[in-house]
Scaffold this active site. Sequence first.
Site, PDB file in Angstrom:
ATOM      1  N   ASP A  64       0.835  -1.202   0.000  1.00  0.00           N
ATOM      2  CA  ASP A  64       0.000   0.000   0.000  1.00  0.00           C
ATOM      3  C   ASP A  64       0.874   1.257   0.000  1.00  0.00           C
ATOM      4  OD1 ASP A  64      -3.083  -0.961   0.837  1.00  0.00           O
ATOM      5  OD2 ASP A  64      -1.480  -2.298   1.491  1.00  0.00           O
ATOM      6  N   ASP A  91      -1.389  -2.977  -3.928  1.00  0.00           N
ATOM      7  CA  ASP A  91      -1.711  -1.545  -3.900  1.00  0.00           C
ATOM      8  C   ASP A  91      -0.449  -0.739  -4.144  1.00  0.00           C
ATOM      9  OD1 ASP A  91      -4.347  -2.094  -3.596  1.00  0.00           O
ATOM     10  OD2 ASP A  91      -4.581  -1.130  -1.652  1.00  0.00           O
ATOM     11  N   TYR A  94      -1.555   3.614  -6.628  1.00  0.00           N
ATOM     12  CA  TYR A  94      -2.756   4.393  -6.299  1.00  0.00           C
ATOM     13  C   TYR A  94      -3.113   5.350  -7.443  1.00  0.00           C
ATOM     14  CZ  TYR A  94      -3.156   2.558  -1.606  1.00  0.00           C
ATOM     15  OH  TYR A  94      -3.357   1.725  -0.538  1.00  0.00           O
ATOM     16  N   HIS A 214     -11.437  -3.292   6.836  1.00  0.00           N
ATOM     17  CA  HIS A 214     -11.345  -4.465   5.952  1.00  0.00           C
ATOM     18  C   HIS A 214     -11.471  -5.785   6.700  1.00  0.00           C
ATOM     19  CE1 HIS A 214     -10.318  -1.679   2.821  1.00  0.00           C
ATOM     20  NE2 HIS A 214      -9.207  -1.311   3.424  1.00  0.00           N
TER      21      HIS A 214
END
Length: 305
Positions: A64, A91, A94, A214
């Site tokens: 991420d 991820d 982005y 999540h």
Amino acid sequence: SYPGTFGDYKNPAEQYDSPVLHTVTLKGLQGGETYEYGVADDSRTFQFTMPAAQFPFTFGITADVGQTQVSNVTFQTLKAMQPHTVLLAGDVSYADGYFPRWDSYGRLAEQLGAYIPVMYCPGDHEQFNGEAFVNYRARYPMPSGPSHSSNPLYWSRDIGPAHVISLNSYSGTANGTLQNEWLREDLATRFDRRRTPWLVVMMHVPWYNSNAAHIGEAELMRQDMEWLFYKYGVNVVLAGHTHSYERTSPVYNNRTDPCGPVYLNVGDGGNREGAEAFGFSEIWLPGSGGEVRPEWSIFRQATFG
């Protein structure tokens, strides 16, 4: 500028032409050897060292990441660690459908990826907003072919003293699906603990996560595949998705178990959405019996870095 609607195909400012993407397959590389290379129309010389099956061996891990000031620090920190390989659990840029951000991400990540092998798995930001894994697959092809995977979104490879398996949280996982059948075959035929004593699995959505963000999204995947991890003795499972850090004890079927894997959630790489904290203590969930944390959660922290 153009007065068209953002995201409208009628707006000519919305059109994107990718730069030419060159992919080169290097063969015959020897573990432990350092190789220099150059790129056309660039006077710089880069180098990388092919990972060798030896100890000590250092993996850098993150997920991420995105492209913020914190992302930049993440790349700088990983490079300073001088790991043999970096595993990035999904991820990536982005970009979220704004395709030029894939190019700017590549420029930001070059400081790490030009010198140290970085291995990826896909996350939800590689899928939605019209991404459909297209940009990810074009820019970061992984070794699905050599690992006999019919899908480029899941793969395996021996990296140093570890057999690394990368799964896709957004492909089918139930019995009879291609990913499930491939995982069984990979563990049975391509993993040899005499050659690679460590067995590492990377995916995007965590199976064990006590952060409210999540929670439970990968429960079906866990039910479908966790027994395989236990049967073959997976040592470590890496995930992201939740923008925080959490480390578990060895765990299996929601109970601490010395034969289960350790789970590392490392979605604190620095993306623009921020850390999964929200300013509320309730972001961290208690154990089933009212304990401060689940019995398998050893350390958790909702900050970047």
